[in-house]
Motif scaffolding. Structure first.
Motif, PDB file in Angstrom:
ATOM      1  N   HIS A   1     -39.049 -11.389 -18.315  1.00 55.36           N
ATOM      2  CA  HIS A   1     -39.367 -12.451 -19.276  1.00 55.36           C
ATOM      3  C   HIS A   1     -39.581 -13.777 -18.542  1.00 55.36           C
ATOM      4  O   HIS A   1     -39.069 -14.812 -18.942  1.00 55.36           O
ATOM      5  CB  HIS A   1     -38.265 -12.583 -20.337  1.00 55.36           C
ATOM      6  CG  HIS A   1     -38.108 -11.362 -21.169  1.00 55.36           C
ATOM      7  ND1 HIS A   1     -37.346 -10.290 -20.759  1.00 55.36           N
ATOM      8  CD2 HIS A   1     -38.634 -11.033 -22.366  1.00 55.36           C
ATOM      9  CE1 HIS A   1     -37.393  -9.352 -21.677  1.00 55.36           C
ATOM     10  NE2 HIS A   1     -38.174  -9.772 -22.660  1.00 55.36           N
TER      11      HIS A   1
ATOM     12  N   THR B   1     -26.918 -20.101 -24.800  1.00 59.09           N
ATOM     13  CA  THR B   1     -27.600 -19.210 -23.870  1.00 59.09           C
ATOM     14  C   THR B   1     -26.981 -19.361 -22.487  1.00 59.09           C
ATOM     15  O   THR B   1     -25.984 -20.043 -22.327  1.00 59.09           O
ATOM     16  CB  THR B   1     -29.120 -19.468 -23.895  1.00 59.09           C
ATOM     17  OG1 THR B   1     -29.781 -18.445 -23.175  1.00 59.09           O
ATOM     18  CG2 THR B   1     -29.469 -20.836 -23.363  1.00 59.09           C
ATOM     19  N   THR B   2     -27.571 -18.732 -21.483  1.00 56.89           N
ATOM     20  CA  THR B   2     -26.957 -18.644 -20.160  1.00 56.89           C
ATOM     21  C   THR B   2     -27.886 -19.154 -19.069  1.00 56.89           C
ATOM     22  O   THR B   2     -29.090 -18.921 -19.112  1.00 56.89           O
ATOM     23  CB  THR B   2     -26.586 -17.172 -19.851  1.00 56.89           C
ATOM     24  OG1 THR B   2     -25.709 -16.698 -20.866  1.00 56.89           O
ATOM     25  CG2 THR B   2     -25.907 -17.025 -18.509  1.00 56.89           C
TER      26      THR B   2
ATOM     27  N   ARG C   1     -22.582 -20.633 -19.769  1.00 57.42           N
ATOM     28  CA  ARG C   1     -23.112 -20.786 -21.117  1.00 57.42           C
ATOM     29  C   ARG C   1     -23.446 -22.253 -21.356  1.00 57.42           C
ATOM     30  O   ARG C   1     -22.738 -23.143 -20.895  1.00 57.42           O
ATOM     31  CB  ARG C   1     -22.080 -20.323 -22.146  1.00 57.42           C
ATOM     32  CG  ARG C   1     -21.538 -18.920 -21.894  1.00 57.42           C
ATOM     33  CD  ARG C   1     -22.525 -17.838 -22.141  1.00 57.42           C
ATOM     34  NE  ARG C   1     -22.689 -17.609 -23.553  1.00 57.42           N
ATOM     35  CZ  ARG C   1     -23.644 -16.857 -24.075  1.00 57.42           C
ATOM     36  NH1 ARG C   1     -24.503 -16.269 -23.300  1.00 57.42           N
ATOM     37  NH2 ARG C   1     -23.742 -16.709 -25.357  1.00 57.42           N
TER      38      ARG C   1
ATOM     39  N   PHE D   1     -32.835 -20.297 -16.141  1.00 57.68           N
ATOM     40  CA  PHE D   1     -32.517 -20.481 -17.550  1.00 57.68           C
ATOM     41  C   PHE D   1     -33.280 -19.469 -18.404  1.00 57.68           C
ATOM     42  O   PHE D   1     -34.313 -18.947 -17.989  1.00 57.68           O
ATOM     43  CB  PHE D   1     -32.926 -21.888 -18.005  1.00 57.68           C
ATOM     44  CG  PHE D   1     -32.171 -22.998 -17.328  1.00 57.68           C
ATOM     45  CD1 PHE D   1     -31.029 -23.530 -17.906  1.00 57.68           C
ATOM     46  CD2 PHE D   1     -32.608 -23.524 -16.120  1.00 57.68           C
ATOM     47  CE1 PHE D   1     -30.338 -24.564 -17.289  1.00 57.68           C
ATOM     48  CE2 PHE D   1     -31.920 -24.564 -15.497  1.00 57.68           C
ATOM     49  CZ  PHE D   1     -30.779 -25.075 -16.093  1.00 57.68           C
ATOM     50  N   ALA D   2     -32.797 -19.251 -19.641  1.00 61.20           N
ATOM     51  CA  ALA D   2     -33.516 -18.437 -20.615  1.00 61.20           C
ATOM     52  C   ALA D   2     -34.858 -19.114 -20.905  1.00 61.20           C
ATOM     53  O   ALA D   2     -34.952 -20.336 -20.791  1.00 61.20           O
ATOM     54  CB  ALA D   2     -32.689 -18.320 -21.888  1.00 61.20           C
ATOM     55  N   PRO D   3     -35.891 -18.337 -21.205  1.00 61.31           N
ATOM     56  CA  PRO D   3     -35.886 -16.934 -21.603  1.00 61.31           C
ATOM     57  C   PRO D   3     -35.879 -15.947 -20.434  1.00 61.31           C
ATOM     58  O   PRO D   3     -35.911 -14.739 -20.651  1.00 61.31           O
ATOM     59  CB  PRO D   3     -37.164 -16.794 -22.416  1.00 61.31           C
ATOM     60  CG  PRO D   3     -38.109 -17.741 -21.733  1.00 61.31           C
ATOM     61  CD  PRO D   3     -37.237 -18.920 -21.323  1.00 61.31           C
ATOM     62  N   ASN D   4     -35.867 -16.456 -19.197  1.00 59.91           N
ATOM     63  CA  ASN D   4     -35.778 -15.558 -18.050  1.00 59.91           C
ATOM     64  C   ASN D   4     -34.517 -14.712 -18.177  1.00 59.91           C
ATOM     65  O   ASN D   4     -33.475 -15.213 -18.593  1.00 59.91           O
ATOM     66  CB  ASN D   4     -35.721 -16.358 -16.743  1.00 59.91           C
ATOM     67  CG  ASN D   4     -36.989 -17.132 -16.490  1.00 59.91           C
ATOM     68  OD1 ASN D   4     -38.055 -16.571 -16.365  1.00 59.91           O
ATOM     69  ND2 ASN D   4     -36.864 -18.455 -16.437  1.00 59.91           N
ATOM     70  N   ARG D   5     -34.617 -13.467 -17.783  1.00 55.27           N
ATOM     71  CA  ARG D   5     -33.459 -12.566 -17.828  1.00 55.27           C
ATOM     72  C   ARG D   5     -33.280 -11.939 -16.455  1.00 55.27           C
ATOM     73  O   ARG D   5     -34.257 -11.529 -15.826  1.00 55.27           O
ATOM     74  CB  ARG D   5     -33.670 -11.457 -18.855  1.00 55.27           C
ATOM     75  CG  ARG D   5     -33.718 -11.967 -20.266  1.00 55.27           C
ATOM     76  CD  ARG D   5     -33.788 -10.817 -21.240  1.00 55.27           C
ATOM     77  NE  ARG D   5     -34.086 -11.337 -22.568  1.00 55.27           N
ATOM     78  CZ  ARG D   5     -34.621 -10.618 -23.527  1.00 55.27           C
ATOM     79  NH1 ARG D   5     -34.916  -9.355 -23.321  1.00 55.27           N
ATOM     80  NH2 ARG D   5     -34.860 -11.153 -24.703  1.00 55.27           N
TER      81      ARG D   5
ATOM     82  N   CYS E   1     -38.668 -22.602 -16.596  1.00 57.19           N
ATOM     83  CA  CYS E   1     -37.228 -22.426 -16.818  1.00 57.19           C
ATOM     84  C   CYS E   1     -36.503 -21.946 -15.567  1.00 57.19           C
ATOM     85  O   CYS E   1     -35.409 -21.382 -15.638  1.00 57.19           O
ATOM     86  CB  CYS E   1     -36.991 -21.480 -17.983  1.00 57.19           C
ATOM     87  SG  CYS E   1     -37.620 -22.162 -19.542  1.00 57.19           S
TER      88      CYS E   1
ATOM     89  N   SER F   1     -22.697 -17.362 -13.705  1.00 57.82           N
ATOM     90  CA  SER F   1     -23.476 -17.613 -14.917  1.00 57.82           C
ATOM     91  C   SER F   1     -22.646 -18.502 -15.831  1.00 57.82           C
ATOM     92  O   SER F   1     -21.420 -18.394 -15.887  1.00 57.82           O
ATOM     93  CB  SER F   1     -23.842 -16.307 -15.617  1.00 57.82           C
ATOM     94  OG  SER F   1     -22.683 -15.620 -16.039  1.00 57.82           O
TER      95      SER F   1
ATOM     96  N   ASN G   1     -28.551 -23.064 -30.169  1.00 56.85           N
ATOM     97  CA  ASN G   1     -28.441 -21.735 -29.595  1.00 56.85           C
ATOM     98  C   ASN G   1     -27.606 -21.821 -28.332  1.00 56.85           C
ATOM     99  O   ASN G   1     -27.764 -22.749 -27.547  1.00 56.85           O
ATOM    100  CB  ASN G   1     -29.829 -21.192 -29.222  1.00 56.85           C
ATOM    101  CG  ASN G   1     -30.720 -21.017 -30.425  1.00 56.85           C
ATOM    102  OD1 ASN G   1     -30.278 -20.552 -31.458  1.00 56.85           O
ATOM    103  ND2 ASN G   1     -31.979 -21.401 -30.295  1.00 56.85           N
TER     104      ASN G   1
END
Length: 127
Positions: free
Chosen positions: A50, A6-7, A122, A102-106, A55, A120, A4
């Motif tokens: 989230h 993610t950012t 990837r 990090f994800a899942p934090n938004r 994370c 940010s 996956n």
């Protein structure tokens, strides 16, 4: 095996936090006596949702250093750290504190943070 993309959001500052406890008070939510969650200043500034505390990675050094030193050993660094360090150098960032989210934090609006928002990036996570 799948992966996956993610950012991670990267923040830095210099001279703001006198101790690890002060940094954590800025980053971490608290609870009222009734057990209700109270968002931290960082949550409010960035619109963090989230929340997964494992994370969010932070570092605090005794004196300012290049971002590469602050982020030594950070998660998934092999896929994004070089670009973040290049951006920080171009921005003239010398910091004693870093925060990586990090994800899942938004984050709804990371640029509103009172910390310097480096950017940010990837990265890829293998399942």
């Amino acid at each position: 095996m799948s992966s996956n993309v993610t950012t991670v959001h990267v923040f830095a500052c210099k001279g703001r936090f006198a101790s690890w406890e002060a940094l954590q008070a800025y980053l971490s939510p608290t609870c009222t006596e009734d057990g209700d969650a109270v968002p931290s200043p960082f949550f409010l500034e960035t619109g963090l949702t989230h929340y997964e505390p494992a994370c969010v990675e932070s570092a605090l050094l005794a004196s300012p250093a290049p971002l590469a030193q602050l982020l030594d050993g950070v998660s998934y660094g092999d896929s994004w750290l070089a670009q973040a360090c290049a951006d920080a150098q171009a921005q003239g960032v010398l910091a004693d504190t870093s925060v990586c989210v990090f994800a899942p934090n938004r984050l709804a609006h990371p640029q509103r943070s009172s910390l310097h928002y480096v950017g940010s990036y990837r990265y890829r996570v293998e399942d």
